[in-house]
Design a protein around this motif. Sequence first.
Motif, PDB file in Angstrom:
ATOM      1  N   LEU A 117       0.838 -12.013  -6.373  1.00 16.54           N
ATOM      2  CA  LEU A 117       0.568 -11.358  -7.661  1.00 16.54           C
ATOM      3  C   LEU A 117       1.557 -10.113  -8.042  1.00 16.54           C
ATOM      4  N   GLN A 118       1.017  -9.237  -6.721  1.00 14.64           N
ATOM      5  CA  GLN A 118       1.372  -7.478  -6.940  1.00 14.64           C
ATOM      6  C   GLN A 118       2.881  -7.285  -6.720  1.00 14.64           C
ATOM      7  N   SER A 119       3.725  -8.046  -5.734  1.00  9.48           N
ATOM      8  CA  SER A 119       5.204  -7.846  -6.041  1.00  9.48           C
ATOM      9  C   SER A 119       5.986  -9.085  -6.720  1.00  9.48           C
ATOM     10  N   GLY A 120       5.197 -10.125  -7.046  1.00 13.49           N
ATOM     11  CA  GLY A 120       5.837 -11.253  -8.527  1.00 13.49           C
ATOM     12  C   GLY A 120       6.848 -11.939  -7.512  1.00 13.49           C
ATOM     13  N   GLN A 121       6.542 -12.360  -5.896  1.00 14.41           N
ATOM     14  CA  GLN A 121       7.701 -13.066  -6.232  1.00 14.41           C
ATOM     15  C   GLN A 121       6.666 -13.968  -5.380  1.00 14.41           C
ATOM     16  N   PRO A 122       7.097 -15.604  -4.747  1.00 15.01           N
ATOM     17  CA  PRO A 122       5.843 -16.633  -4.286  1.00 15.01           C
ATOM     18  C   PRO A 122       5.669 -15.896  -2.771  1.00 15.01           C
ATOM     19  N   VAL A 124       0.880  -1.297   0.313  1.00 13.35           N
ATOM     20  CA  VAL A 124      -0.332  -0.305  -0.048  1.00 13.35           C
ATOM     21  C   VAL A 124       0.770   1.457   0.183  1.00 13.35           C
ATOM     22  N   GLU A 125       2.271   1.281   0.714  1.00 15.31           N
ATOM     23  CA  GLU A 125       2.926   2.271   0.628  1.00 15.31           C
ATOM     24  C   GLU A 125       3.576   2.661  -0.345  1.00 15.31           C
ATOM     25  N   GLN A 126       3.449   1.877  -2.114  1.00 15.71           N
ATOM     26  CA  GLN A 126       4.449   1.379  -2.475  1.00 15.71           C
ATOM     27  C   GLN A 126       3.368   1.698  -3.446  1.00 15.71           C
ATOM     28  N   GLY A 127       2.357   2.119  -3.374  1.00 18.59           N
ATOM     29  CA  GLY A 127       0.818   2.046  -4.380  1.00 18.59           C
ATOM     30  C   GLY A 127       0.381   1.113  -5.617  1.00 18.59           C
ATOM     31  N   LYS A 128       1.185   0.165  -4.647  1.00 15.52           N
ATOM     32  CA  LYS A 128       0.848  -1.505  -5.790  1.00 15.52           C
ATOM     33  C   LYS A 128      -0.604  -1.758  -5.257  1.00 15.52           C
ATOM     34  N   LEU A 129      -0.977  -1.356  -4.222  1.00 24.79           N
ATOM     35  CA  LEU A 129      -2.588  -1.942  -3.822  1.00 24.79           C
ATOM     36  C   LEU A 129      -2.976  -1.334  -3.084  1.00 24.79           C
ATOM     37  N   ASP A 130      -4.188  -0.991  -3.169  1.00 23.29           N
ATOM     38  CA  ASP A 130      -5.418   0.020  -2.547  1.00 23.29           C
ATOM     39  C   ASP A 130      -6.192  -0.786  -1.399  1.00 23.29           C
ATOM     40  N   LEU A 131      -6.660  -0.618  -0.099  1.00 26.49           N
ATOM     41  CA  LEU A 131      -7.445  -1.212   0.505  1.00 26.49           C
ATOM     42  C   LEU A 131      -8.218  -0.672   0.564  1.00 26.49           C
ATOM     43  N   HIS A 132      -8.856   0.031  -0.960  1.00 29.73           N
ATOM     44  CA  HIS A 132     -10.323   0.426  -1.019  1.00 29.73           C
ATOM     45  C   HIS A 132     -11.029   0.006  -2.010  1.00 29.73           C
ATOM     46  N   GLN A 133      -9.722  -0.932  -3.205  1.00 29.91           N
ATOM     47  CA  GLN A 133      -9.786  -1.022  -4.626  1.00 29.91           C
ATOM     48  C   GLN A 133     -10.729  -2.857  -4.763  1.00 29.91           C
ATOM     49  N   ASP A 134     -11.477  -3.299  -5.117  1.00 31.42           N
ATOM     50  CA  ASP A 134     -12.272  -4.050  -5.359  1.00 31.42           C
ATOM     51  C   ASP A 134     -11.059  -5.445  -5.383  1.00 31.42           C
TER      52      ASP A 134
END
Length: 626
Positions: free
Chosen positions: A212-217, A118-128
Amino acid sequence: MREYNRYKGLKQLSVSLLVVILLLLLAVPARAAERGADTAPSGTPLSSLAAVVDTYVAARRQTTAAVSVAVVNNGETVFNQAYGFADIEHETAADTGTVFEWGSCSKLLVWTSVMQLVEQGKLDLHQDIREYLPKGFFQKLKYDQPITLLNLMHHNAGWQERATDLFYFAEEDVPELGEALALFEPRQVYEPGNVVAYSNYGAALAAYLVELQSGQPFYTYVKEHIFDVLGMEHTSIHPAQRDNEAVYAARNKIQGYTTKLKLIKKNRGFIGIYPAGSATGTAGDAAKFLAALMPAAGTTSPLFRSDTVLKEMLSPSLNYEGTDIPRIAHGFFEVNHTVPALEHGGNTLGFSSKFTIDPASGFGMVVMTNQYNEWEYCAGLTDRVFGTYKPQASGMDLPDSVQVEGEYQSARRVIHGFTKLLGYLSTMKIVSVNRNIIDYNDTPYKQIEPYVYVPVRQSGFAYFVRDAQGAVVKVSNPYFDSFPLTGLAAQRTGISLIAVGLGALLIMLAMISGFVRWIITRFRRAAKPSSGFNKYYLWMNIAGLAFIVNTIILGYRTLNYTTYSAIRIHLIGNIAYVVLTAGYIMLLMMKLRSIEAGKVSKIMYILSGVSALLFSAIIIGWDLYY
């Protein structure tokens, strides 16, 4: 005059500085002022903490396998000690290098990872979250409303519980996280945002988003961005500890036990949706994690670029319905001790844990045991160090506690499927003790507001939601909601037991009757002409016995954490029984009048049909076919 003005100016400046200092002091959270920097929240001096824990453990030595306790204060570990035996049978003593399973405390690693992205802008807490997932990922959604990361953190995305496919007992059987989530997907039974029902699936799904967002297991991400950053060299989150071979070896040296010190033979399971409960490590390492969530004054957590997102993560994000009482802080559960605190508990096949922190004062505690569903330490010792919340009645005119008396069923249960019976076997009973005190599952709760009860000796809330007429429609604690069980639903288990008992009795009568008839015929040596319907009658009763045995085996295997694919044969057997019952009843209705048999025989044929109908009703009513 110039000197006087200078003096006057200095005086005004001094007063201004004093005011600023006072304002800054007042700005410090009130709970931090409730204890000194050298004391625990309970008031126990840190210098006496070792003696307090030693005494507490010594008093429970006869019922303790192993327990490891670590305490952090102001960014540092101030206590780290292990007690008892990691392996009682081999007298292997536990020490600070002994690893324990975190259980659901692993979810704190998930929420921390989410907030990092979230801090990096890769996830949004309010996004579906469907925006992040592959198309068609969900197969069992009931509602069209968006499901957000906050819903996952609040455990209110609407999924029912699952009782199968959580644990695997062979490492090679564990699927990749995405596949495990597909296999484990529960039905969505509540509208998102309406009901809190603690969900392993939701937490593991959040970890998959990180993957999925980090590209790592996920286990690789956690190792690189949490474990390695904090120097947690003795902790793993891979389902089989393959991300840390030293932890894998250490896990082989500890066993799991019941609270009565009985060895749990199968105490090492591999969790398919592993981010929800697969972390394993030392209490000292876990203390490093808690310390990073509460960095010392003037420092920044190494887990985040700034304190902004960390403070957001540890701030309330969900209140009790219709109140300003905090319930959940982005996956951390709000509780009350001498100070308000955040906690998470965990259980696996043979381990229990509890992580508790007070972010305002920087005090935290880790408790880990190798005993399943253990509370003497996870709850009792935590209360001893953090202090017991002492509720004070508000002074308002409170309603009688008898209004909330009754039987309640947790929202965290299976609602559709063959394991839904378990939810009816573990209901919660509330009994009125006096006007303002209730007994809630053997814990006394004191009423402090019209809708709020608090445990007299433990942390937490029981918040009652009432309708316009004042009837209770829901009771909430930090982890889940519960609903009143009334009418036929409250009697469902009892009615079912009566039906099973009656059906079994009729089968026994039929079998005894048939055996007696066979004995009489054999002794007379003259075979009585038998009805051609006897063979159907005999096979129907054998099928009834098979149903009883099949259901017992199904229940046993389910309670021992089997996979759904392994028990599907039992469910198919139940479907076959219902079909056989339908055929028998139709045949009986068609041929009863024409059957050449005595009255007693015809009655037995009918009773066998009744028995089959009762068993079929149980199968259909309890979903024992899927």
